[in-house]
Design a protein around this motif. Structure first.
Motif, mmCIF file in Angstrom:
data_model
loop_
_atom_site.group_PDB
_atom_site.id
_atom_site.type_symbol
_atom_site.label_atom_id
_atom_site.label_comp_id
_atom_site.label_asym_id
_atom_site.label_seq_id
_atom_site.Cartn_x
_atom_site.Cartn_y
_atom_site.Cartn_z
ATOM 1 N N ARG A 105 0.829 -1.215 0.000
ATOM 2 C CA ARG A 105 0.000 0.000 0.000
ATOM 3 C C ARG A 105 0.857 1.256 0.000
ATOM 4 N NH1 ARG A 105 -2.183 3.808 -0.977
ATOM 5 N NH2 ARG A 105 -4.168 4.693 -0.220
ATOM 6 N N ASN A 106 2.080 1.173 0.526
ATOM 7 C CA ASN A 106 2.966 2.336 0.619
ATOM 8 C C ASN A 106 3.918 2.462 -0.572
ATOM 9 O OD1 ASN A 106 1.922 3.039 3.209
ATOM 10 N ND2 ASN A 106 3.247 1.503 4.159
ATOM 11 N N TRP A 107 3.848 1.529 -1.526
ATOM 12 C CA TRP A 107 4.700 1.643 -2.700
ATOM 13 C C TRP A 107 4.255 2.839 -3.536
ATOM 14 C CZ3 TRP A 107 5.566 -3.873 -5.196
ATOM 15 C CH2 TRP A 107 6.247 -4.673 -4.282
ATOM 16 N N TRP A 112 -1.076 2.944 -4.699
ATOM 17 C CA TRP A 112 -2.319 3.698 -4.923
ATOM 18 C C TRP A 112 -3.178 3.014 -5.975
ATOM 19 C CZ3 TRP A 112 -3.735 6.445 -9.471
ATOM 20 C CH2 TRP A 112 -4.915 7.203 -9.338
ATOM 21 N N LEU A 113 -2.549 2.567 -7.064
ATOM 22 C CA LEU A 113 -3.286 1.877 -8.109
ATOM 23 C C LEU A 113 -3.947 0.608 -7.564
ATOM 24 C CD1 LEU A 113 -0.877 2.150 -11.173
ATOM 25 C CD2 LEU A 113 -3.174 3.117 -11.015
ATOM 26 N N ALA A 114 -3.202 -0.137 -6.760
ATOM 27 C CA ALA A 114 -3.739 -1.367 -6.188
ATOM 28 C C ALA A 114 -4.927 -1.066 -5.278
ATOM 29 C CB ALA A 114 -2.647 -2.103 -5.409
ATOM 30 N N TYR A 115 -4.808 -0.008 -4.508
ATOM 31 C CA TYR A 115 -5.888 0.364 -3.583
ATOM 32 C C TYR A 115 -7.161 0.754 -4.341
ATOM 33 C CZ TYR A 115 -8.591 3.300 -0.395
ATOM 34 O OH TYR A 115 -9.606 3.854 0.337
ATOM 35 N N LEU A 120 -7.217 -5.697 -1.245
ATOM 36 C CA LEU A 120 -7.333 -5.707 0.210
ATOM 37 C C LEU A 120 -5.948 -5.926 0.795
ATOM 38 C CD1 LEU A 120 -10.493 -7.986 0.627
ATOM 39 C CD2 LEU A 120 -10.394 -5.492 0.459
ATOM 40 N N PHE A 121 -5.578 -5.110 1.760
ATOM 41 C CA PHE A 121 -4.239 -5.196 2.336
ATOM 42 C C PHE A 121 -4.307 -5.817 3.724
ATOM 43 C CE2 PHE A 121 -4.227 -1.676 -0.674
ATOM 44 C CZ PHE A 121 -3.148 -2.012 -1.465
#
Length: 273
Positions: A105-107, A112-115, A120-121
């Motif tokens: 999530r912090n990459w 941001w794209l994944a979120y 789900l993290f």
């Protein structure tokens, strides 16, 4: 023995430029209209984007078994984990939302794209977080969603198969869904295992991308195993589901697994602590 052929420097530069342009298109779509699309429309956009990204990288897909569908409802896709390419590879055939470790999530940009894409993290260092994610997974699957997890919880070079963590299989039991095992094998056109695709050890993401760019042609064999109906006889707890799913994935990878006793809940919780 002759060394495998590699791409030329101009070819690698061309791939990088095309990939950056394609990534920019993805960012634009996500930032402007992705959230307003219905799930079926999102799935179409996601698959097209994944297919084109793989084409840029010289990746072709070879499908074995029966694809469960474009976006199969109430389904938990479980696959072995080899590379950062796995997500695009799976989405090029069967679109899913993924579960990933919290650090992603912090990459920059990718997180941001994944979120926004619905990833789900999970905090793998917190055993209680699995219960929260399981309920979210079950709700999403029960509402017609297709979710995907990598139950090895880390990557390997593809020559073997690590033990599966059973915790997230609970979501399939909660939703009464189907577990779909999927095997991913990265290989050269002659069928030999391609180790350059593996994102393992101390290698950085940029080094891994460089290795992938150096390979002229990558073939990924996707093998869909036998679907497992959560709750059926012999599949009525998460440990049995995880073990049978692992055997299906191993079969697709043509790997023989040693017989081992079924784990119990306390032993798994210790292994995940």
């Amino acid at each position: 023995m002759k060394s495998p052929a590699t791409t030329s420097f101009p070819t690698r530069c061309g791939r990088v430029l095309r990939l950056l342009g394609h990534l920019a298109i993805g960012v634009f779509i996500v930032a402007t209209r992705y959230s307003r699309l219905a799930q079926a429309e999102r799935a179409v956009v996601t698959r097209r984007w994944a297919q084109h990204a793989l084409k840029i990288l010289g990746v072709s897909i070879k499908v074995q078994g029966v694809n469960p569908g474009f976006y199969p409802p109430n389904t938990l896709l479980v696959a072995n984990h080899v590379s950062w390419l796995d997500i695009a590879v799976l989405n090029s055939c069967t679109v899913s939302r993924f579960v990933a470790k919290r650090e992603i999530r912090n990459w920059p940009l990718i997180g941001w794209l994944a979120y926004v894409a619905g990833t789900l993290f999970i905090d793998r260092g917190n055993r209680r977080d699995a219960s929260r994610i399981n309920q979210i997974l079950a709700d999403a699957m029960g509402n017609g969603g297709c979710m995907a997890v990598f139950p090895e919880s880390t990557t390997s070079d593809g020559s073997g198969l690590l033990p599966f963590k059973a915790s997230l299989f609970e979501a399939a039991l909660l939703s009464g869904g189907t577990v779909q095992p999927v095997s991913l094998r990265y290989q050269r056109p002659d069928g030999s295992l391609l180790l350059e695709a593996a994102y393992i050890g101390q290698i950085s993401l940029f080094e891994s991308i460089g290795r992938v760019l150096s390979v002229p042609q990558i073939e990924v064999e996707i093998c869909y195993g036998q679907p497992l109906r959560a709750g059926d006889a012999g599949l009525d707890n998460r440990f049995l589901l995880a073990e049978q799913a692992r055997r299906e994935v191993a079969r697709g990878l043509r790997i023989a697994l040693e017989d081992s006793p079924q784990p119990n809940s306390s032993s798994e919780e210790k292994s995940q602590a």
